[in-house]
Motif scaffolding. Structure first.
Motif, PDB file in Angstrom:
ATOM      1  N   TYR A 178      -2.220   2.042  -7.131  1.00  0.00           N
ATOM      2  CA  TYR A 178      -1.466   2.806  -6.147  1.00  0.00           C
ATOM      3  C   TYR A 178       0.013   2.429  -6.170  1.00  0.00           C
ATOM      4  CZ  TYR A 178      -6.261   3.197  -4.343  1.00  0.00           C
ATOM      5  OH  TYR A 178      -7.612   3.397  -4.208  1.00  0.00           O
ATOM      6  N   ALA A 179       0.852   3.436  -6.031  1.00  0.00           N
ATOM      7  CA  ALA A 179       2.287   3.197  -5.896  1.00  0.00           C
ATOM      8  C   ALA A 179       2.582   2.816  -4.449  1.00  0.00           C
ATOM      9  CB  ALA A 179       3.073   4.445  -6.282  1.00  0.00           C
ATOM     10  N   THR A 180       3.344   1.754  -4.256  1.00  0.00           N
ATOM     11  CA  THR A 180       3.648   1.337  -2.893  1.00  0.00           C
ATOM     12  C   THR A 180       4.573   2.347  -2.215  1.00  0.00           C
ATOM     13  OG1 THR A 180       4.568  -0.393  -1.500  1.00  0.00           O
ATOM     14  CG2 THR A 180       5.621  -0.061  -3.625  1.00  0.00           C
ATOM     15  N   ALA A 181       4.323   2.558  -0.931  1.00  0.00           N
ATOM     16  CA  ALA A 181       5.181   3.449  -0.148  1.00  0.00           C
ATOM     17  C   ALA A 181       5.899   2.669   0.936  1.00  0.00           C
ATOM     18  CB  ALA A 181       4.352   4.568   0.468  1.00  0.00           C
ATOM     19  N   GLY A 182       5.635   1.362   1.016  1.00  0.00           N
ATOM     20  CA  GLY A 182       6.265   0.541   2.026  1.00  0.00           C
ATOM     21  C   GLY A 182       5.820   0.903   3.424  1.00  0.00           C
ATOM     22  N   THR A 183       6.684   0.659   4.392  1.00  0.00           N
ATOM     23  CA  THR A 183       6.413   0.967   5.785  1.00  0.00           C
ATOM     24  C   THR A 183       7.582   1.763   6.355  1.00  0.00           C
ATOM     25  OG1 THR A 183       7.456  -1.028   6.660  1.00  0.00           O
ATOM     26  CG2 THR A 183       5.148  -1.206   6.002  1.00  0.00           C
ATOM     27  N   SER A 184       7.477   2.136   7.627  1.00  0.00           N
ATOM     28  CA  SER A 184       8.546   2.897   8.263  1.00  0.00           C
ATOM     29  C   SER A 184       9.844   2.105   8.366  1.00  0.00           C
ATOM     30  CB  SER A 184       8.109   3.348   9.665  1.00  0.00           C
ATOM     31  OG  SER A 184       7.764   2.220  10.463  1.00  0.00           O
ATOM     32  N   SER A 185       9.744   0.772   8.253  1.00  0.00           N
ATOM     33  CA  SER A 185      10.943  -0.054   8.347  1.00  0.00           C
ATOM     34  C   SER A 185      11.508  -0.474   6.995  1.00  0.00           C
ATOM     35  CB  SER A 185      10.651  -1.305   9.180  1.00  0.00           C
ATOM     36  OG  SER A 185       9.593  -2.054   8.598  1.00  0.00           O
ATOM     37  N   GLY A 186      10.863  -0.030   5.928  1.00  0.00           N
ATOM     38  CA  GLY A 186      11.401  -0.376   4.610  1.00  0.00           C
ATOM     39  C   GLY A 186      10.483   0.045   3.490  1.00  0.00           C
ATOM     40  N   ALA A 187      11.019   0.706   2.463  1.00  0.00           N
ATOM     41  CA  ALA A 187      10.202   1.222   1.369  1.00  0.00           C
ATOM     42  C   ALA A 187       9.603   0.119   0.511  1.00  0.00           C
ATOM     43  CB  ALA A 187      11.049   2.152   0.496  1.00  0.00           C
ATOM     44  N   LEU A 188      10.181  -1.084   0.569  1.00  0.00           N
ATOM     45  CA  LEU A 188       9.685  -2.189  -0.252  1.00  0.00           C
ATOM     46  C   LEU A 188       8.822  -3.165   0.541  1.00  0.00           C
ATOM     47  CD1 LEU A 188      12.842  -2.985  -2.425  1.00  0.00           C
ATOM     48  CD2 LEU A 188      10.873  -1.563  -3.003  1.00  0.00           C
ATOM     49  N   ASN A 189       8.612  -2.879   1.824  1.00  0.00           N
ATOM     50  CA  ASN A 189       7.770  -3.767   2.622  1.00  0.00           C
ATOM     51  C   ASN A 189       6.315  -3.680   2.178  1.00  0.00           C
ATOM     52  OD1 ASN A 189       9.957  -4.549   4.119  1.00  0.00           O
ATOM     53  ND2 ASN A 189       9.483  -3.267   5.898  1.00  0.00           N
ATOM     54  N   PRO A 190       5.595  -4.800   2.196  1.00  0.00           N
ATOM     55  CA  PRO A 190       4.178  -4.757   1.802  1.00  0.00           C
ATOM     56  C   PRO A 190       3.356  -3.962   2.801  1.00  0.00           C
ATOM     57  CG  PRO A 190       4.743  -6.899   2.734  1.00  0.00           C
ATOM     58  CD  PRO A 190       6.026  -6.155   2.593  1.00  0.00           C
ATOM     59  N   SER A 191       2.382  -3.215   2.302  1.00  0.00           N
ATOM     60  CA  SER A 191       1.531  -2.407   3.165  1.00  0.00           C
ATOM     61  C   SER A 191       0.191  -2.167   2.487  1.00  0.00           C
ATOM     62  CB  SER A 191       2.203  -1.060   3.460  1.00  0.00           C
ATOM     63  OG  SER A 191       1.331  -0.217   4.182  1.00  0.00           O
ATOM     64  N   MET A 192      -0.871  -2.151   3.303  1.00  0.00           N
ATOM     65  CA  MET A 192      -2.193  -1.805   2.792  1.00  0.00           C
ATOM     66  C   MET A 192      -2.545  -0.356   3.106  1.00  0.00           C
ATOM     67  SD  MET A 192      -3.282  -4.469   1.229  1.00  0.00           S
ATOM     68  CE  MET A 192      -5.049  -4.239   1.036  1.00  0.00           C
ATOM     69  N   ALA A 193      -1.610   0.379   3.707  1.00  0.00           N
ATOM     70  CA  ALA A 193      -1.857   1.784   4.056  1.00  0.00           C
ATOM     71  C   ALA A 193      -1.239   2.698   3.011  1.00  0.00           C
ATOM     72  CB  ALA A 193      -1.292   2.096   5.430  1.00  0.00           C
ATOM     73  N   LEU A 194      -1.956   3.755   2.671  1.00  0.00           N
ATOM     74  CA  LEU A 194      -1.481   4.719   1.684  1.00  0.00           C
ATOM     75  C   LEU A 194      -1.020   6.002   2.368  1.00  0.00           C
ATOM     76  CD1 LEU A 194      -4.273   4.409  -1.042  1.00  0.00           C
ATOM     77  CD2 LEU A 194      -2.062   3.241  -0.961  1.00  0.00           C
ATOM     78  N   PRO A 195      -0.003   6.660   1.826  1.00  0.00           N
ATOM     79  CA  PRO A 195       0.431   7.944   2.396  1.00  0.00           C
ATOM     80  C   PRO A 195      -0.648   9.010   2.200  1.00  0.00           C
ATOM     81  CG  PRO A 195       2.074   7.042   0.868  1.00  0.00           C
ATOM     82  CD  PRO A 195       0.814   6.260   0.679  1.00  0.00           C
ATOM     83  N   ASN A 196      -0.644  10.004   3.057  1.00  0.00           N
ATOM     84  CA  ASN A 196      -1.506  11.164   2.823  1.00  0.00           C
ATOM     85  C   ASN A 196      -1.141  11.820   1.501  1.00  0.00           C
ATOM     86  OD1 ASN A 196      -3.359  11.216   4.934  1.00  0.00           O
ATOM     87  ND2 ASN A 196      -1.997  12.345   6.303  1.00  0.00           N
ATOM     88  N   TYR A 197      -2.113  12.466   0.901  1.00  0.00           N
ATOM     89  CA  TYR A 197      -2.019  13.170  -0.372  1.00  0.00           C
ATOM     90  C   TYR A 197      -2.024  12.214  -1.566  1.00  0.00           C
ATOM     91  CZ  TYR A 197      -0.600  16.565   3.072  1.00  0.00           C
ATOM     92  OH  TYR A 197      -0.548  17.337   4.195  1.00  0.00           O
ATOM     93  N   THR A 198      -2.229  10.911  -1.296  1.00  0.00           N
ATOM     94  CA  THR A 198      -2.472   9.963  -2.374  1.00  0.00           C
ATOM     95  C   THR A 198      -3.875  10.179  -2.917  1.00  0.00           C
ATOM     96  OG1 THR A 198      -1.040   8.301  -1.359  1.00  0.00           O
ATOM     97  CG2 THR A 198      -2.645   7.498  -2.955  1.00  0.00           C
ATOM     98  N   ILE A 199      -4.061   9.954  -4.223  1.00  0.00           N
ATOM     99  CA  ILE A 199      -5.405   9.948  -4.800  1.00  0.00           C
ATOM    100  C   ILE A 199      -5.966   8.540  -4.636  1.00  0.00           C
ATOM    101  CG2 ILE A 199      -6.816  10.348  -6.842  1.00  0.00           C
ATOM    102  CD1 ILE A 199      -5.455  12.842  -5.755  1.00  0.00           C
ATOM    103  N   GLY A 200      -6.991   8.412  -3.799  1.00  0.00           N
ATOM    104  CA  GLY A 200      -7.578   7.107  -3.519  1.00  0.00           C
ATOM    105  C   GLY A 200      -8.951   6.962  -4.153  1.00  0.00           C
ATOM    106  N   GLU A 201      -9.301   5.743  -4.516  1.00  0.00           N
ATOM    107  CA  GLU A 201     -10.610   5.468  -5.123  1.00  0.00           C
ATOM    108  C   GLU A 201     -11.584   5.108  -4.003  1.00  0.00           C
ATOM    109  OE1 GLU A 201     -12.705   5.389  -8.847  1.00  0.00           O
ATOM    110  OE2 GLU A 201     -10.690   6.022  -8.279  1.00  0.00           O
ATOM    111  N   LEU A 202     -12.619   5.948  -3.823  1.00  0.00           N
ATOM    112  CA  LEU A 202     -13.597   5.734  -2.761  1.00  0.00           C
ATOM    113  C   LEU A 202     -14.909   5.244  -3.363  1.00  0.00           C
ATOM    114  CD1 LEU A 202     -12.946   8.866  -0.496  1.00  0.00           C
ATOM    115  CD2 LEU A 202     -11.819   6.631  -0.494  1.00  0.00           C
ATOM    116  N   PHE A 203     -15.397   4.111  -2.847  1.00  0.00           N
ATOM    117  CA  PHE A 203     -16.577   3.448  -3.400  1.00  0.00           C
ATOM    118  C   PHE A 203     -17.819   3.762  -2.562  1.00  0.00           C
ATOM    119  CE2 PHE A 203     -13.104   1.143  -5.198  1.00  0.00           C
ATOM    120  CZ  PHE A 203     -13.559   0.643  -6.411  1.00  0.00           C
ATOM    121  N   THR A 204     -18.902   4.113  -3.238  1.00  0.00           N
ATOM    122  CA  THR A 204     -20.193   4.299  -2.588  1.00  0.00           C
ATOM    123  C   THR A 204     -21.237   3.310  -3.105  1.00  0.00           C
ATOM    124  OG1 THR A 204     -20.759   6.021  -4.206  1.00  0.00           O
ATOM    125  CG2 THR A 204     -19.841   6.748  -2.092  1.00  0.00           C
TER     126      THR A 204
END
Length: 316
Positions: free
Chosen positions: A81-107
């Motif tokens: 995943y490409a990092t999107a940062g947080t609302s306070s900085g694009a380079l801030n660490p985050s475990m949340a992904l923006p909408n419309y990201t392609i995410g890997e879902l495990f079953t």
């Protein structure tokens, strides 16, 4: 120096969303479109299908955090995943992904996840229908009760879990096929109606397969010592394991023990990263669904955060 003769098939505990070992894995890419992008947390969120045709050839469909559609997996850490940062900085660490990201879902996987509150090995896994956030609950409800000839179940003690309409009950003197049809009790002690017709059953130990936590809305305040005092119940019932939401309530706050409250008004012990106080206000717990064929495989408490670290075994 001799040759290595032993291979460790279990990986060290790592970042949430990572695989725990080299067991069988089943996953698929989905386009993530949730009600809020803040819900798209890696290793902490379950998804349901919203649209099968996304128009994006790299996705299997469109999925949303929580929801009432078909379960399609838990968001894992594909390390792509490409990092999107947080609302306070694009380079801030985050475990949340923006909408419309392609995410890997495990079953299917042994997956490291964030779990609010404490958990026991073998606990079942639930997800919030609003946010998709994961939580756990005991697989079996254990209680002491008597059963009348008319089907009234009088519960005098609940040691594990929460009683709900629809649960099948078992006991040494209980025939098969008996279940709770209505509740005057609040998930704990009290009177419940069943479909039983027969001779009265005196008080004995009984069990019932647990169901995911129900929704609730209460008026409560928080005191030092991690105590929540409930003064009024607007709807639903409170139970151990419910994740609580409200203005000023830290993320991941969960009920860990009953005090004087047994589903309604009274006191409850809550688990948070730090003791906090909060004036009286509305506190809610969302309705949850069950993650299919999932249970807690490993668990480690993390005192510095509301979310503990666990491994869940998905066997879909």
């Amino acid at each position: 120096m001799g040759f290595q003769t032993v291979v460790n098939v279990e990986n060290a505990f790592g970042i949430q969303g990572a695989l725990y070992d080299n067991g069988p894995v089943r996953s698929a890419p989905y386009e993530l479109v949730s009600a809020s992008a803040a819900y798209n947390v890696i290793g902490a969120t379950a998804y349901t299908l919203t649209t099968a045709d996304t128009g994006n050839g790299s996705a299997s469909g469109v999925a949303a955090a929580g929801g009432t559609g078909a379960f399609v997996g838990i968001l894992g850490n594909a390390k792509l995943y490409a990092t999107a940062g947080t609302s306070s900085g694009a380079l801030n660490p985050s475990m949340a992904l923006p909408n419309y990201t392609i995410g890997e879902l495990f079953t299917m996987a042994d997956l490291i996840v964030a779990i609010p509150g404490n958990a026991s090995i073998g606990d079942l896994v639930a997800y919030d229908l609003t946010t998709g956030a994961l939580s756990t609950y005991a697989p079996v409800t254990k209680f002491t009760a008597a059963l009348s000839t008319g089907g009234a179940l009088s519960v005098t003690a609940v040691s594990v879990g929460q009683l709900q309409v629809g649960q099948m009950i078992s006991g040494a003197s209980i025939p098969g096929g008996i279940y709770i049809t209505a509740a005057a009790g609040t998930g704990n002690t009290g009177t419940y109606t069943t479909n039983y017709i027969g001779a009265a059953v005196t008080s004995e130990a009984m069990t019932a397969p647990s169901l995911p936590p129900v929704a609730a809305s209460v008026t409560a305040q928080f005191y030092t010592g991690s105590v929540m005092s409930v003064s009024a119940v607007g709807s639903g019932v409170l139970a151990i394991g419910q994740v609580l939401y409200g203005t000023g309530i830290p993320s991941g706050t969960v009920i860990t023990a009953l005090g004087t409250g047994v589903g309604g008004t009274g006191t409850y012990t809550v688990d948070t990263a730090s003791t906090f106080t909060l004036a009286s206000g509305t506190v809610t717990a969302d309705l949850c669904g069950q993650v299919p064929n999932a249970s807690v495989y490993r668990f480690a408490s993390v005192a510095s955060a509301n979310s503990n670290v666990g491994v869940i075994k998905l066997t879909n």
